[in-house]
Design a protein around this motif. Structure first.
Motif, PDB file in Angstrom:
ATOM      1  N   ARG A  49      -0.141  -2.522   8.861  1.00  0.00           N
ATOM      2  CA  ARG A  49      -0.265  -1.762   7.621  1.00  0.00           C
ATOM      3  C   ARG A  49      -1.504  -2.119   6.786  1.00  0.00           C
ATOM      4  NH1 ARG A  49       1.689   3.126   6.421  1.00  0.00           N
ATOM      5  NH2 ARG A  49       3.765   3.397   7.310  1.00  0.00           N
ATOM      6  N   LEU A  53      -4.116  -0.388   3.193  1.00  0.00           N
ATOM      7  CA  LEU A  53      -3.880  -0.883   1.841  1.00  0.00           C
ATOM      8  C   LEU A  53      -5.193  -1.317   1.182  1.00  0.00           C
ATOM      9  CD1 LEU A  53      -0.693  -3.077   2.447  1.00  0.00           C
ATOM     10  CD2 LEU A  53      -0.832  -0.676   1.764  1.00  0.00           C
ATOM     11  N   ASP A 120      -1.623  -6.355  -6.449  1.00  0.00           N
ATOM     12  CA  ASP A 120      -1.693  -5.077  -5.735  1.00  0.00           C
ATOM     13  C   ASP A 120      -0.753  -5.052  -4.541  1.00  0.00           C
ATOM     14  OD1 ASP A 120      -4.116  -3.870  -7.212  1.00  0.00           O
ATOM     15  OD2 ASP A 120      -4.789  -5.881  -6.620  1.00  0.00           O
ATOM     16  N   LEU A 121      -0.427  -6.229  -4.017  1.00  0.00           N
ATOM     17  CA  LEU A 121       0.506  -6.347  -2.896  1.00  0.00           C
ATOM     18  C   LEU A 121       1.382  -7.573  -3.113  1.00  0.00           C
ATOM     19  CD1 LEU A 121       1.542  -5.656  -0.008  1.00  0.00           C
ATOM     20  CD2 LEU A 121      -0.321  -7.085   0.878  1.00  0.00           C
ATOM     21  N   TYR A 123       4.333  -9.573  -0.965  1.00  0.00           N
ATOM     22  CA  TYR A 123       4.869  -9.618   0.396  1.00  0.00           C
ATOM     23  C   TYR A 123       5.917 -10.717   0.502  1.00  0.00           C
ATOM     24  CZ  TYR A 123       5.023  -9.156   5.458  1.00  0.00           C
ATOM     25  OH  TYR A 123       5.457  -8.927   6.739  1.00  0.00           O
ATOM     26  N   HIS A 152       1.908  -2.164  -3.780  1.00  0.00           N
ATOM     27  CA  HIS A 152       2.817  -2.129  -2.636  1.00  0.00           C
ATOM     28  C   HIS A 152       3.645  -3.411  -2.543  1.00  0.00           C
ATOM     29  CE1 HIS A 152       0.009   1.072  -1.481  1.00  0.00           C
ATOM     30  NE2 HIS A 152       0.998   1.544  -0.732  1.00  0.00           N
ATOM     31  N   GLY A 154       5.955  -5.380   0.362  1.00  0.00           N
ATOM     32  CA  GLY A 154       6.364  -5.481   1.757  1.00  0.00           C
ATOM     33  C   GLY A 154       7.491  -6.478   1.916  1.00  0.00           C
ATOM     34  N   VAL A 199       7.697   3.809   1.739  1.00  0.00           N
ATOM     35  CA  VAL A 199       6.597   4.175   2.621  1.00  0.00           C
ATOM     36  C   VAL A 199       7.034   4.057   4.079  1.00  0.00           C
ATOM     37  CG1 VAL A 199       4.221   3.635   3.320  1.00  0.00           C
ATOM     38  CG2 VAL A 199       4.902   3.405   0.913  1.00  0.00           C
ATOM     39  N   LEU A 223       8.063  -1.234   3.677  1.00  0.00           N
ATOM     40  CA  LEU A 223       6.944  -1.158   2.755  1.00  0.00           C
ATOM     41  C   LEU A 223       7.304  -0.137   1.685  1.00  0.00           C
ATOM     42  CD1 LEU A 223       4.034  -2.183   2.138  1.00  0.00           C
ATOM     43  CD2 LEU A 223       3.211  -0.125   3.299  1.00  0.00           C
ATOM     44  N   ARG A 225       6.255   1.398  -2.432  1.00  0.00           N
ATOM     45  CA  ARG A 225       5.185   1.551  -3.420  1.00  0.00           C
ATOM     46  C   ARG A 225       5.809   1.706  -4.791  1.00  0.00           C
ATOM     47  NH1 ARG A 225       3.174   5.935  -1.661  1.00  0.00           N
ATOM     48  NH2 ARG A 225       1.529   5.076  -0.341  1.00  0.00           N
ATOM     49  N   ARG A 226       5.215   1.011  -5.764  1.00  0.00           N
ATOM     50  CA  ARG A 226       5.707   1.144  -7.144  1.00  0.00           C
ATOM     51  C   ARG A 226       5.175   2.417  -7.787  1.00  0.00           C
ATOM     52  NH1 ARG A 226       5.444  -3.361 -12.052  1.00  0.00           N
ATOM     53  NH2 ARG A 226       6.700  -2.156 -13.493  1.00  0.00           N
TER      54      ARG A 226
END
Length: 226
Positions: A49, A53, A120-121, A123, A152, A154, A199, A223, A225-226
């Motif tokens: 992924r 991103l 931004d991510l 995980y 995002h 994860g 996602v 995955l 997404r906000r």
């Protein structure tokens, strides 16, 4: 007792033997144990992924020995990584140094030791399914605090019918134990993370032993997404 946090702390005490720092420090102290995710391999879903991103700040929750945090840093993210176990973080720092990866590691409970966002991510590979049910409230509050709008999230977690406990939430409090981790159906994950846009939600690929990536089919990979 006067606050919600005091109530959550009280409930934590029921599961202390399953989720405390000492337990996880013992788990990571013996690096020679034949545990597949001890290997320095990033998750296959994360690798698949990442090209889609945008780069930015990334947070690895429950980073363990740093396999995904190092991969994120080498892929161009500015990375913070948090784990409860000092032994795990020591190992992760060594791996990051060997790989030339710049990762800021933090030791402590993710609910108190996680730096401020926005990220931004975010995980999580294997932390969420080790949380008792009441801490889902704290987990969602943490995501709300640190995940940037449009960012995002994860997740890798035990799949029901394959691994982990499938006892109802209420039963976990009648006989307090996490039974090695909680298993989730796809629908239960969708309910917990209903405020996020889905996602992808699929089983993790079964990666062979000689693969450069980690993958086990008893796990969900998601995955959002906000």
């Amino acid at each position: 007792m006067r606050t919600v946090e005091e109530l959550l702390d009280l409930l934590d005490g029921l599961f202390e033997r399953d989720a405390g720092e000492a337990r996880w420090d013992r788990f990571y102290a013996d690096r020679a144990r034949p545990v597949p995710f001890f290997a320095a391999k990033p998750d296959e879903n994360l690798v698949a992924r990442l090209p889609d991103l945008p780069r930015g700040r990334a947070l690895d929750l429950g980073c363990g020995p740093g396999r995904n945090a190092v991969h994120l840093a080498r892929a161009g993210f500015e990375v913070d990584a948090v784990d409860l176990s000092p032994s795990a973080v020591d190992w992760a720092r060594e791996r990051a140094h060997e790989a030339g990866a710049d990762v800021r590691f933090h030791v402590g409970d993710v609910f108190t030791a996680t730096p401020d966002g926005p990220y931004d991510l975010v995980y999580d590979s294997g932390l969420f399914h080790h949380l008792p049910p009441h801490r889902r409230i704290s987990y969602l509050a943490l995501l709300d605090r640190v995940l940037a709008p449009g960012g995002h999230f994860g997740l890798v977690a035990f799949a029901a019918g394959e691994m982990g406990s499938q006892r109802p939430d209420a039963d976990l409090y009648r006989t307090p134990a996490l039974d090695g981790g909680l298993a989730y159906t796809a629908e239960s994950l969708r309910v917990v993370f209903a405020d996020f846009e889905e996602v992808e939600l699929r089983r993790m690929n079964d990666e062979p032993a000689d693969s450069p990536h980690y993958g086990e089919p008893f796990l969900w990979t998601a995955l959002f997404r906000r």
